[in-house]
Structures are given as structure tokens and as C-alpha cells.
Motif scaffolding. Structure first.
Motif, PDB file in Angstrom:
ATOM      1  N   HIS A 326       0.901  -1.133  -0.023  1.00 30.23           N
ATOM      2  CA  HIS A 326       0.027   0.119  -0.121  1.00 30.23           C
ATOM      3  C   HIS A 326       0.837   1.056  -0.087  1.00 30.23           C
ATOM      4  N   LEU A 327       2.032   1.025   0.542  1.00 30.97           N
ATOM      5  CA  LEU A 327       3.035   2.287   0.356  1.00 30.97           C
ATOM      6  C   LEU A 327       3.153   2.681  -1.165  1.00 30.97           C
ATOM      7  N   LEU A 328       3.232   1.633  -1.844  1.00 30.50           N
ATOM      8  CA  LEU A 328       3.592   1.758  -3.501  1.00 30.50           C
ATOM      9  C   LEU A 328       2.305   2.149  -3.900  1.00 30.50           C
ATOM     10  N   GLN A 329       1.030   1.726  -3.524  1.00 34.00           N
ATOM     11  CA  GLN A 329      -0.211   2.125  -4.153  1.00 34.00           C
ATOM     12  C   GLN A 329      -0.555   3.544  -3.863  1.00 34.00           C
ATOM     13  N   ARG A 330      -0.153   3.859  -2.646  1.00 31.99           N
ATOM     14  CA  ARG A 330      -0.588   5.496  -2.092  1.00 31.99           C
ATOM     15  C   ARG A 330       0.067   6.394  -2.982  1.00 31.99           C
ATOM     16  N   ALA A 331       1.550   5.775  -3.168  1.00 34.51           N
ATOM     17  CA  ALA A 331       2.394   6.787  -3.886  1.00 34.51           C
ATOM     18  C   ALA A 331       1.901   7.012  -5.213  1.00 34.51           C
ATOM     19  N   VAL A 332       1.412   5.974  -5.950  1.00 34.00           N
ATOM     20  CA  VAL A 332       0.923   6.008  -7.506  1.00 34.00           C
ATOM     21  C   VAL A 332      -0.315   6.744  -7.498  1.00 34.00           C
ATOM     22  N   ALA A 333      -1.176   6.505  -6.438  1.00 31.13           N
ATOM     23  CA  ALA A 333      -2.269   7.449  -6.448  1.00 31.13           C
ATOM     24  C   ALA A 333      -1.910   8.957  -6.231  1.00 31.13           C
ATOM     25  N   HIS A 334      -0.967   9.379  -5.282  1.00 27.03           N
ATOM     26  CA  HIS A 334      -0.665  10.672  -4.980  1.00 27.03           C
ATOM     27  C   HIS A 334      -0.071  11.275  -6.525  1.00 27.03           C
ATOM     28  N   LEU A 335       0.620  10.440  -7.216  1.00 26.24           N
ATOM     29  CA  LEU A 335       1.174  10.767  -8.601  1.00 26.24           C
ATOM     30  C   LEU A 335       0.217  11.161  -9.565  1.00 26.24           C
ATOM     31  N   TRP A 336      -0.962  10.191  -9.487  1.00 27.43           N
ATOM     32  CA  TRP A 336      -2.172  10.522 -10.256  1.00 27.43           C
ATOM     33  C   TRP A 336      -2.772  11.717  -9.951  1.00 27.43           C
ATOM     34  N   GLN A 337      -3.070  11.913  -8.562  1.00 34.84           N
ATOM     35  CA  GLN A 337      -4.093  13.139  -8.297  1.00 34.84           C
ATOM     36  C   GLN A 337      -3.321  14.436  -8.325  1.00 34.84           C
ATOM     37  N   SER A 338      -1.885  14.324  -8.460  1.00 34.68           N
ATOM     38  CA  SER A 338      -1.312  15.738  -8.360  1.00 34.68           C
ATOM     39  C   SER A 338      -1.106  15.886  -9.768  1.00 34.68           C
ATOM     40  N   GLY A 339      -1.270  15.357 -10.929  1.00 31.00           N
ATOM     41  CA  GLY A 339      -0.866  15.208 -12.214  1.00 31.00           C
ATOM     42  C   GLY A 339       0.481  15.396 -12.486  1.00 31.00           C
ATOM     43  N   ALA A 340       1.394  14.666 -11.746  1.00 31.19           N
ATOM     44  CA  ALA A 340       2.799  14.643 -11.866  1.00 31.19           C
ATOM     45  C   ALA A 340       3.234  14.237 -13.150  1.00 31.19           C
ATOM     46  N   VAL A 341       2.533  13.671 -13.984  1.00 28.22           N
ATOM     47  CA  VAL A 341       2.902  13.594 -15.458  1.00 28.22           C
ATOM     48  C   VAL A 341       1.908  14.145 -16.476  1.00 28.22           C
ATOM     49  N   ASP A 342       2.649  14.884 -17.296  1.00 24.51           N
ATOM     50  CA  ASP A 342       1.780  15.870 -18.315  1.00 24.51           C
ATOM     51  C   ASP A 342       1.626  14.758 -19.437  1.00 24.51           C
ATOM     52  N   ALA A 343       0.646  13.892 -19.845  1.00 27.31           N
ATOM     53  CA  ALA A 343       0.688  12.740 -20.701  1.00 27.31           C
ATOM     54  C   ALA A 343       0.755  13.504 -22.187  1.00 27.31           C
ATOM     55  N   SER A 344       0.242  14.641 -22.329  1.00 22.54           N
ATOM     56  CA  SER A 344       0.362  15.082 -23.860  1.00 22.54           C
ATOM     57  C   SER A 344       1.710  15.582 -24.108  1.00 22.54           C
ATOM     58  N   ARG A 345       2.598  16.084 -22.830  1.00 23.67           N
ATOM     59  CA  ARG A 345       3.720  16.464 -23.083  1.00 23.67           C
ATOM     60  C   ARG A 345       4.713  15.322 -23.332  1.00 23.67           C
ATOM     61  N   VAL A 346       4.484  14.435 -22.695  1.00 20.67           N
ATOM     62  CA  VAL A 346       5.490  13.296 -22.941  1.00 20.67           C
ATOM     63  C   VAL A 346       5.020  12.594 -24.110  1.00 20.67           C
ATOM     64  N   ALA A 347       3.873  12.333 -24.425  1.00 17.65           N
ATOM     65  CA  ALA A 347       3.476  11.547 -25.696  1.00 17.65           C
ATOM     66  C   ALA A 347       4.165  12.578 -26.750  1.00 17.65           C
ATOM     67  N   GLY A 348       4.031  14.145 -26.713  1.00 19.10           N
ATOM     68  CA  GLY A 348       4.528  14.650 -27.812  1.00 19.10           C
ATOM     69  C   GLY A 348       5.958  14.706 -27.824  1.00 19.10           C
ATOM     70  N   SER A 349       6.585  14.518 -26.876  1.00 18.58           N
ATOM     71  CA  SER A 349       8.138  14.303 -26.706  1.00 18.58           C
ATOM     72  C   SER A 349       8.587  13.072 -27.608  1.00 18.58           C
ATOM     73  N   TYR A 350       8.057  12.042 -27.174  1.00 21.49           N
ATOM     74  CA  TYR A 350       8.386  10.785 -27.813  1.00 21.49           C
ATOM     75  C   TYR A 350       7.957  10.806 -29.215  1.00 21.49           C
ATOM     76  N   GLY A 351       6.930  11.416 -29.586  1.00 27.88           N
ATOM     77  CA  GLY A 351       6.429  11.272 -30.922  1.00 27.88           C
ATOM     78  C   GLY A 351       7.206  12.393 -31.659  1.00 27.88           C
ATOM     79  N   ALA A 352       7.826  13.533 -31.400  1.00 22.52           N
ATOM     80  CA  ALA A 352       8.791  14.233 -32.019  1.00 22.52           C
ATOM     81  C   ALA A 352       9.756  13.507 -32.456  1.00 22.52           C
TER      82      ALA A 352
END
Length: 443
Positions: A326-352
Motif C-alpha cells: 500500500h505504500l507503493l499504491q498510495r504513492a502512485v495514487a498521489h502521482l495521479w492525483q497531483s498530475g505529476a505527469v503531463d501525458a500530452s507533453r510526454v507523448a509529444g516528446s516521444y512522438g517528435a
């Protein structure tokens, strides 16, 4: 039938041990047929049911396989080393584009999420008997799945996508069962299938996913399960389109007893929509890993599917590790809640980077594939020669042998370590390597 080797024993365990001894010593080679059960029973002076029990044990251990009227034979051995170990080290000063790793610069910092998780644990420690899935993680995962049109179903949390796939296969299949897999496909999955005593059936694919006719052929050959990569297919970058999803669903609906597994490891790093096949069959599962978007060391994936499949996975999990921390699960939940990854920026970087490499290769007359994700697949005539020539030029590329069953040779290039200036040099070196390949050999 077995040359000079004689199977011995009076009980089922002794007979099975005798066969395993022959396989281990090399006296029984992969593909060698075993005597029909009644014939061996007569030779040993035992009841045919005893031999049947021995053969059943051998099948469950993955030592032999049975193909209907063709009888039982020694199963082909899996590779002595995992496919992922088929790699070359980059030369000093060179660049490793073989690993399939994400760009560390695009991964989020884990400190705040880890701190929030440990603070929550200090306030309310997780003890035996607690639910195996963190409620916040489950709610966020379900909302994301709903947004992508994945049918409602219970959730489970596993230690990565390969762990989830192994547990789903184990929930329904027995050793010897055939499994339809993409070819070329994920090397770790191609290792896992024979390690479980299962038999892979190759399904060719194009940029829109598995070819419906190829899937139909595999199902006609007896495939009990099929594994499909939704997006960012490894190694080709294929992504299932809406039209292809309709075709595949029609093929699967005609054989609703087939186990369907969808691997959506590209979630968070691609900007193409998901077109799920879920519910096309009676038993199904969709797996989402956080490895590519949030970091491979998080080792967490969310699994949904029909109730029986998910219940079996969770039940078996309780008998082993019990739950994912649950330490790991809660950490991932926090990453999701906080918007730690901008999916469009990441996809754009790999796509470019991916598009730039594809364009640079095309400008030099080199055909390549890479519709989504972080990999580009280049068909070649001679994998070994191409990889060696790239190595001399300072590039460690992944040989296609890591990903192939019956498909033609190729080389996988991972774009995540590439800068835009480096792409032209890589394209020049790849074109030069292929020109040498086409020049032929001289004896």
C-alpha cells in the motif's frame, strides 16, 4: 520410438521422473515422440491409467506437450537465457538505443509522492486483513478506465504488467495450451509463454494491430488465449485503430470461450485513443502498467476484467504475496492525483523524436515502422550484420531476434535516449549499414 532410451517405473511418479531424467540428460530431445499410453503401459506392465497420470504430470510441469491424435512429445525447450539478454553493450562514447527504457527526464520526481504515502502509513498502518487495493488508487484507476470506454469490472493490483499477464493466464490455462501472441512482439512475454508450459502461436500485425485473418488462423489452430497490445506495441509501435478493433472483436465474438488479455502499457505516453476489445469474449482482462510513464521501478499495474478472472487472480495472489504494498499504491495514487505527469507533453516528446527518426530514415530510402510509443522497427535482411555495423558506428541497437517467432528479421531502435541532432547521424549510419547489407557477400 525413443532410440536406445528406455522409460522405466511402476508408479506414475517414477515414470514421470524417468522421462524427466531422459530429457535432462539429452537422451530425449525436444520434439521426440513418446510412446502411446497403452503401448508404454503394456511394456512396463502397469495400468494405462498410471501412464496417463505420469503424462499428465509431465504436461503440467511443461516437460511434454500433447497434440491430439499426434500424441505426446518432448516440448521444445525455452531459450536458456531470456530474450532480453540478447543485447550488445554500447562502445565507449556510444549510445544505447536498445533497452526500451523511458527518458528519465520525462519521469516525475517520486519524493513528494513517497513522503505523502509514508505519512499516510504513519497515521493508519496497513495490517493483515486490510483490503488488497487502496481505495484512492482504485477510484482513480476506474475513472480513467471509464473515460477510455473500458467496460465496468472489478480491479486488482499486480507487480507490473507481466505479473498480471502471468496471473491471468494461470487463472484459466493449463500447460500445453496454445496462446496467440503478436509477432514480432514483447520479448518478455515470448519468454513467459513457454516458461509456463504454454505454446505460442504467432499472429502477424501491421501498424493498426494484429491482422484479423492471422488471429482467425491462430484460433482455428486451437489458441485458448490471445494477448493484444493496445498501443505503443513493442517493438513495432502499432496501435489498435477503431476499425481494426471492430474486426478483431468480430473474430473473437465468434469464439467467446477464448481468453482475451489486453496490454495497455502505453497509457500515459501516447496520445492515440484506446479502442478496447474488452467483453468481446466471456473471459477478458485489460492491464495498465505505470512503468513507462512513471518509472519501471514502481512495479505496479492495474488489472480489470470479468469477475471470475479477477477473482481468481486475487485469490491466487492472496496465497502468495498477499497484496502489492500500500505504500507503493498510495504513492502512485498521489502521482495521479497531483498530475505529476503531463501525458500530452510526454507523448509529444516521444512522438517528435519518433517522427523525426522515421522521416530521416525515409529520406535515406530506409523503410521503418513506429506509429506510437518510443520504438522504431526497421526491417533488415541480416540482423547480426546490421547490429554489428551500427555498433561500430557507436550505436547499440536491439536485434530483432529478441522479439520474433516467425516474422522476418528487423532491428529495434528506442528513441527515448535520442536528441534531435543525433537522429540525422543515426539515420545516416543505419542507411550505411543497410547499404553494406545489400551489397552481398564475397567468398
Amino acid at each position: 520410438m525413443l532410440g536406445d532410451y528406455r522409460i522405466e517405473g511402476r508408479g506414475a511418479a517414477e515414470i514421470a521422473a524417468s522421462v524427466e531424467s531422459g530429457v535432462g540428460s539429452g537422451a530425449l530431445a525436444p520434439g521426440d515422440p513418446l510412446p502411446p499410453m497403452r503401448e508404454l503401459a503394456a511394456e512396463l506392465g502397469v495400468n494405462p491409467n498410471t501412464v496417463a497420470a505420469a503424462y499428465r504430470t509431465l504436461r503440467e510441469r511443461g516437460v511434454i506437450e500433447t497434440a491430439g491424435r499426434r500424441g505426446s512429445r518432448v516440448r521444445e525447450r525455452p531459450a536458456t537465457a531470456p530474450r532480453e539478454s540478447v543485447r550488445v553493450a554500447p562502445p565507449e562514447g556510444g549510445l544505447d538505443i536498445s533497452t526500451g527504457n523511458p527518458d528519465p527526464a520525462l519521469l516525475p520526481p517520486l519524493g513528494p509522492a513517497s513522503a505523502a504515502s509514508t505519512d499516510a502509513a504513519a497515521r493508519a498502518p496497513v495490517l493483515y486483513g486490510a483490503p488488497d487495493t487502496d481505495p484512492a488508487l482504485a477510484a482513480l484507476a476506474r475513472a480513467a478506465l471509464d473515460a477510455d470506454g473500458v467496460p465496468a469490472g472489478p480491479l486488482a493490483v499486480t507487480s507490473g504488467s507481466l505479473d498480471a499477464i502471468e496471473r491471468v493466464l494461470g487463472a484459466h490455462l493449463r500447460p500445453g495450451d496454445p496462446v496467440a501472441v503478436e509477432d514480432p512482439g514483447w520479448g518478455s512475454l515470448l519468454d513467459l509463454i513457454p516458461a509456463l508450459g504454454l505454446r505460442p502461436l504467432a499472429v502477424a500485425l501491421d501498424d493498426e494491430g494484429p491482422l484479423p485473418d492471422e488471429l482467425e488462423r491462430a484460433l482455428e489452430q486451437g489458441a485458448r488465449a490471445v494477448v493484444v497490445t493496445s498501443r505503443a506495441q513493442n517493438p513495432t509501435g502499432a496501435a489498435v485503430t477503431a476499425a481494426r478493433a471492430r474486426e478483431l472483436r468480430a473474430v473473437l465474438a465468434a469464439r467467446e470461450s477464448t481468453l482475451l488479455i489486453e496490454d495497455d502499457h502505453g497509457h500515459g505516453i501516447v496520445d492515440l485513443p484506446l479502442h478496447p476489445l474488452s467483453c468481446a469474449t466471456r473471459h477478458w482482462a485489460l492491464v495498465r502498467s505505470v512503468a513507462k510513464a512513471y518509472g519501471p521501478d514502481l512495479r505496479l499495474a492495474v488489472l480489470t476484467g470479468d469477475r471470475l478472472t479477477v477473482d481468481r487472480v486475487r485469490g491466487r495472489q492472496r496465497l502468495g504475496p498477499g497484496w502489492v504494498s500500500h505504500l507503493l499504491q498510495r504513492a502512485v495514487a498521489h502521482l495521479w492525483q497531483s498530475g505529476a505527469v503531463d501525458a500530452s507533453r510526454v507523448a509529444g516528446s516521444y512522438g517528435a523524436r519518433r517522427t523525426a527518426l522515421l522521416d530521416a530514415l525515409a529520406a535515406r530510402g530506409v523503410a521503418a515502422r513506429g506509429r506510437s510509443g518510443m520504438n522504431v522497427w526497421v526491417p533488415v535482411r541480416d540482423e547480426t550484420g546490421t547490429v554489428a555495423r551500427l555498433l561500430q558506428a557507436g550505436w547499440a541497437a536491439a536485434p530483432g531476434a529478441r522479439f520474433r517467432l516467425a516474422s522476418p528479421p528487423g532491428v529495434r531502435l528506442t528513441v527515448s535516449p535520442l536528441t534531435l541532432p543525433a537522429i540525422d547521424r543515426l539515420a545516416d549510419d543505419m542507411a550505411a549499414a543497410l547499404r553494406t547489407d545489400r551489397a552481398g557477400r564475397y567468398d
